[in-house]
Design a protein around this motif. Sequence first.
Motif, PDB file in Angstrom:
ATOM      1  N   GLU A 102       0.848  -1.178   0.000  1.00 59.19           N
ATOM      2  CA  GLU A 102       0.000   0.000   0.000  1.00 59.19           C
ATOM      3  C   GLU A 102       0.892   1.238   0.000  1.00 59.19           C
ATOM      4  OE1 GLU A 102      -2.974   0.020   3.099  1.00 59.19           O
ATOM      5  OE2 GLU A 102      -2.833  -2.153   3.247  1.00 59.19           O
ATOM      6  N   VAL A 103       0.286   2.376  -0.265  1.00 61.23           N
ATOM      7  CA  VAL A 103       1.004   3.644  -0.160  1.00 61.23           C
ATOM      8  C   VAL A 103       0.491   4.338   1.090  1.00 61.23           C
ATOM      9  CG1 VAL A 103       1.451   5.868  -1.237  1.00 61.23           C
ATOM     10  CG2 VAL A 103       1.261   3.835  -2.652  1.00 61.23           C
ATOM     11  N   LYS A 104       1.379   4.506   2.060  1.00 59.63           N
ATOM     12  CA  LYS A 104       1.026   5.178   3.305  1.00 59.63           C
ATOM     13  C   LYS A 104       1.469   6.636   3.205  1.00 59.63           C
ATOM     14  CE  LYS A 104      -0.127   1.359   5.557  1.00 59.63           C
ATOM     15  NZ  LYS A 104      -1.344   1.132   6.271  1.00 59.63           N
ATOM     16  N   CYS A 121       8.736  10.078  11.629  1.00 57.21           N
ATOM     17  CA  CYS A 121       9.823   9.270  11.069  1.00 57.21           C
ATOM     18  C   CYS A 121       9.719   7.822  11.532  1.00 57.21           C
ATOM     19  CB  CYS A 121      11.183   9.841  11.463  1.00 57.21           C
ATOM     20  SG  CYS A 121      11.651  11.293  10.523  1.00 57.21           S
ATOM     21  N   LYS A 122       9.403   7.641  12.818  1.00 59.32           N
ATOM     22  CA  LYS A 122       9.268   6.279  13.351  1.00 59.32           C
ATOM     23  C   LYS A 122       8.130   5.532  12.652  1.00 59.32           C
ATOM     24  CE  LYS A 122      11.252   7.165  17.864  1.00 59.32           C
ATOM     25  NZ  LYS A 122      10.975   7.418  19.277  1.00 59.32           N
ATOM     26  N   HIS A 123       7.011   6.233  12.427  1.00 59.65           N
ATOM     27  CA  HIS A 123       5.893   5.605  11.716  1.00 59.65           C
ATOM     28  C   HIS A 123       6.292   5.243  10.291  1.00 59.65           C
ATOM     29  CE1 HIS A 123       2.435   5.639  14.364  1.00 59.65           C
ATOM     30  NE2 HIS A 123       2.847   6.798  14.848  1.00 59.65           N
ATOM     31  N   ALA A 124       6.981   6.151   9.619  1.00 59.03           N
ATOM     32  CA  ALA A 124       7.390   5.900   8.232  1.00 59.03           C
ATOM     33  C   ALA A 124       8.351   4.710   8.165  1.00 59.03           C
ATOM     34  CB  ALA A 124       8.028   7.144   7.637  1.00 59.03           C
ATOM     35  N   GLU A 125       9.277   4.614   9.138  1.00 54.51           N
ATOM     36  CA  GLU A 125      10.210   3.479   9.174  1.00 54.51           C
ATOM     37  C   GLU A 125       9.438   2.163   9.303  1.00 54.51           C
ATOM     38  OE1 GLU A 125      12.916   4.260  12.373  1.00 54.51           O
ATOM     39  OE2 GLU A 125      14.112   5.660  11.184  1.00 54.51           O
ATOM     40  N   LYS A 126       8.436   2.165  10.173  1.00 55.87           N
ATOM     41  CA  LYS A 126       7.632   0.953  10.364  1.00 55.87           C
ATOM     42  C   LYS A 126       6.884   0.586   9.078  1.00 55.87           C
ATOM     43  CE  LYS A 126       4.193  -1.087  13.465  1.00 55.87           C
ATOM     44  NZ  LYS A 126       3.578  -1.859  12.420  1.00 55.87           N
ATOM     45  N   PHE A 127       6.328   1.589   8.395  1.00 51.19           N
ATOM     46  CA  PHE A 127       5.620   1.334   7.135  1.00 51.19           C
ATOM     47  C   PHE A 127       6.562   0.708   6.112  1.00 51.19           C
ATOM     48  CE2 PHE A 127       2.761   5.214   8.120  1.00 51.19           C
ATOM     49  CZ  PHE A 127       1.924   4.439   8.904  1.00 51.19           C
ATOM     50  N   LEU A 128       7.770   1.251   5.996  1.00 54.11           N
ATOM     51  CA  LEU A 128       8.730   0.747   5.017  1.00 54.11           C
ATOM     52  C   LEU A 128       9.192  -0.666   5.370  1.00 54.11           C
ATOM     53  CD1 LEU A 128      10.769   4.006   4.412  1.00 54.11           C
ATOM     54  CD2 LEU A 128       9.375   2.816   2.733  1.00 54.11           C
ATOM     55  N   GLN A 129       9.371  -0.935   6.654  1.00 52.68           N
ATOM     56  CA  GLN A 129       9.791  -2.273   7.074  1.00 52.68           C
ATOM     57  C   GLN A 129       8.690  -3.301   6.812  1.00 52.68           C
ATOM     58  OE1 GLN A 129      10.906  -1.471  11.105  1.00 52.68           O
ATOM     59  NE2 GLN A 129      12.988  -0.862  10.544  1.00 52.68           N
ATOM     60  N   ASP A 130       7.427  -2.859   6.822  1.00 52.36           N
ATOM     61  CA  ASP A 130       6.307  -3.750   6.522  1.00 52.36           C
ATOM     62  C   ASP A 130       6.145  -3.978   5.022  1.00 52.36           C
ATOM     63  OD1 ASP A 130       5.808  -3.969   9.190  1.00 52.36           O
ATOM     64  OD2 ASP A 130       4.101  -2.583   9.214  1.00 52.36           O
ATOM     65  N   ASN A 132       5.520  -1.463   2.695  1.00 54.48           N
ATOM     66  CA  ASN A 132       4.652  -0.478   2.054  1.00 54.48           C
ATOM     67  C   ASN A 132       5.470   0.702   1.550  1.00 54.48           C
ATOM     68  OD1 ASN A 132       2.180  -1.831   2.686  1.00 54.48           O
ATOM     69  ND2 ASN A 132       2.452  -1.161   4.787  1.00 54.48           N
ATOM     70  N   LYS A 133       4.930   1.399   0.549  1.00 53.17           N
ATOM     71  CA  LYS A 133       5.566   2.633   0.088  1.00 53.17           C
ATOM     72  C   LYS A 133       5.114   3.766   0.998  1.00 53.17           C
ATOM     73  CE  LYS A 133       6.361   1.871  -4.774  1.00 53.17           C
ATOM     74  NZ  LYS A 133       6.295   2.509  -6.086  1.00 53.17           N
ATOM     75  N   VAL A 134       5.921   4.825   1.073  1.00 51.78           N
ATOM     76  CA  VAL A 134       5.577   5.981   1.894  1.00 51.78           C
ATOM     77  C   VAL A 134       5.591   7.223   1.017  1.00 51.78           C
ATOM     78  CG1 VAL A 134       6.290   7.447   3.814  1.00 51.78           C
ATOM     79  CG2 VAL A 134       6.456   4.983   4.025  1.00 51.78           C
ATOM     80  N   LYS A 135       4.507   7.974   1.106  1.00 49.72           N
ATOM     81  CA  LYS A 135       4.393   9.243   0.384  1.00 49.72           C
ATOM     82  C   LYS A 135       4.394  10.337   1.444  1.00 49.72           C
ATOM     83  CE  LYS A 135       1.150  11.482  -2.778  1.00 49.72           C
ATOM     84  NZ  LYS A 135      -0.137  11.264  -3.455  1.00 49.72           N
ATOM     85  N   ALA A 136       5.443  11.142   1.451  1.00 50.39           N
ATOM     86  CA  ALA A 136       5.539  12.230   2.426  1.00 50.39           C
ATOM     87  C   ALA A 136       5.273  13.538   1.700  1.00 50.39           C
ATOM     88  CB  ALA A 136       6.918  12.249   3.057  1.00 50.39           C
ATOM     89  N   HIS A 137       4.460  14.404   2.319  1.00 45.49           N
ATOM     90  CA  HIS A 137       4.229  15.697   1.701  1.00 45.49           C
ATOM     91  C   HIS A 137       4.128  16.805   2.737  1.00 45.49           C
ATOM     92  CE1 HIS A 137       0.037  14.301   2.293  1.00 45.49           C
ATOM     93  NE2 HIS A 137      -0.195  15.568   2.541  1.00 45.49           N
ATOM     94  N   PHE A 183       8.903   7.236  -1.181  1.00 45.18           N
ATOM     95  CA  PHE A 183       9.932   6.298  -0.732  1.00 45.18           C
ATOM     96  C   PHE A 183       9.450   4.884  -1.001  1.00 45.18           C
ATOM     97  CE2 PHE A 183      10.401  10.013   1.912  1.00 45.18           C
ATOM     98  CZ  PHE A 183      11.756  10.220   1.925  1.00 45.18           C
ATOM     99  N   ALA A 184      10.357   4.052  -1.493  1.00 43.80           N
ATOM    100  CA  ALA A 184      10.058   2.633  -1.693  1.00 43.80           C
ATOM    101  C   ALA A 184      10.864   1.840  -0.677  1.00 43.80           C
ATOM    102  CB  ALA A 184      10.432   2.207  -3.105  1.00 43.80           C
ATOM    103  N   PRO A 185      10.331   0.741  -0.178  1.00 47.55           N
ATOM    104  CA  PRO A 185      11.095  -0.059   0.785  1.00 47.55           C
ATOM    105  C   PRO A 185      12.316  -0.679   0.124  1.00 47.55           C
ATOM    106  CG  PRO A 185       9.080  -1.179   0.174  1.00 47.55           C
ATOM    107  CD  PRO A 185       9.029   0.169  -0.460  1.00 47.55           C
ATOM    108  N   LYS A 186      13.420  -0.695   0.857  1.00 46.69           N
ATOM    109  CA  LYS A 186      14.617  -1.373   0.347  1.00 46.69           C
ATOM    110  C   LYS A 186      14.402  -2.866   0.480  1.00 46.69           C
ATOM    111  CE  LYS A 186      18.287   1.989   0.853  1.00 46.69           C
ATOM    112  NZ  LYS A 186      19.516   2.338   1.518  1.00 46.69           N
ATOM    113  N   SER A 187      14.856  -3.623  -0.511  1.00 54.52           N
ATOM    114  CA  SER A 187      14.699  -5.082  -0.449  1.00 54.52           C
ATOM    115  C   SER A 187      15.562  -5.602   0.683  1.00 54.52           C
ATOM    116  CB  SER A 187      15.058  -5.732  -1.772  1.00 54.52           C
ATOM    117  OG  SER A 187      16.385  -5.387  -2.106  1.00 54.52           O
ATOM    118  N   GLN A 188      14.939  -6.314   1.581  1.00 58.93           N
ATOM    119  CA  GLN A 188      15.677  -6.853   2.722  1.00 58.93           C
ATOM    120  C   GLN A 188      16.254  -8.190   2.351  1.00 58.93           C
ATOM    121  OE1 GLN A 188      12.749  -6.870   5.798  1.00 58.93           O
ATOM    122  NE2 GLN A 188      12.753  -4.657   6.016  1.00 58.93           N
ATOM    123  N   LYS A 189      17.578  -8.291   2.405  1.00 62.98           N
ATOM    124  CA  LYS A 189      18.249  -9.536   2.053  1.00 62.98           C
ATOM    125  C   LYS A 189      18.187 -10.491   3.224  1.00 62.98           C
ATOM    126  CE  LYS A 189      21.301  -7.158  -1.096  1.00 62.98           C
ATOM    127  NZ  LYS A 189      22.615  -6.610  -1.316  1.00 62.98           N
TER     128      LYS A 189
END
Length: 193
Positions: A102-104, A121-130, A132-137, A183-189
């Motif tokens: 989803e886009v948060k 920032c903490k919320h956005a980090e959690k969204f990316l780790q889950d 999801n994409k993050v749209k900040a404005h 922001f797109a989540p980085k692929s977690q290896k």
Amino acid sequence: MAFPPRAPRGTFNPRFKKEQQQEHRTNHMIRVPEVRLVGENIEPGIYSFADAQKMAQDQQLDLVEISPGATPPVCKVIDYNKFLYDEKKKKKEMKAKSKTSEVKEVRFTPNTDDHDFEFKCKHAEKFLQDGNKVKAHVQFKGRAIMFKERGELLLLKFADRLKDVGALEGMPKMEGKRMLVMFAPKSQKKPKN
């Protein structure tokens, strides 16, 4: 001008059910001279259609065309209803396992203070780790549009903060009265054993 009366098309039968079109051809619907036969309790190989049909009937099972595009077509001796049930179950499992991203959204104003910034920032980090994409404005209201530099600095600071978990998809850009960035989540290896 009225339309002329139309002749009746036939009688309506509420118990009549239209036969559903099958996804796979079975038994008598298969119209090829020979088939490649697979299945349990059967020697795999190429058989004439009549022999394959007889083998299926001897086991009281159905002859189902699995791969019609192959030469000769691949058929399997199985219980067709059980096969459909298993297919449906597999599709349901695949759908459950697939993750839709989803886009948060995270919203700022040009005057967002440090505590709110850290909290978002903490919320956005959690969204990316889950995943999801993050749209900040940054939303500019009224005369705040004069402080575009503040909004851009805020978004760049936000991008710097999220560089470990998310990848910036582009520089901040204006759309109407908002400046936004994605922001797109980085692929977690996965760690290797």
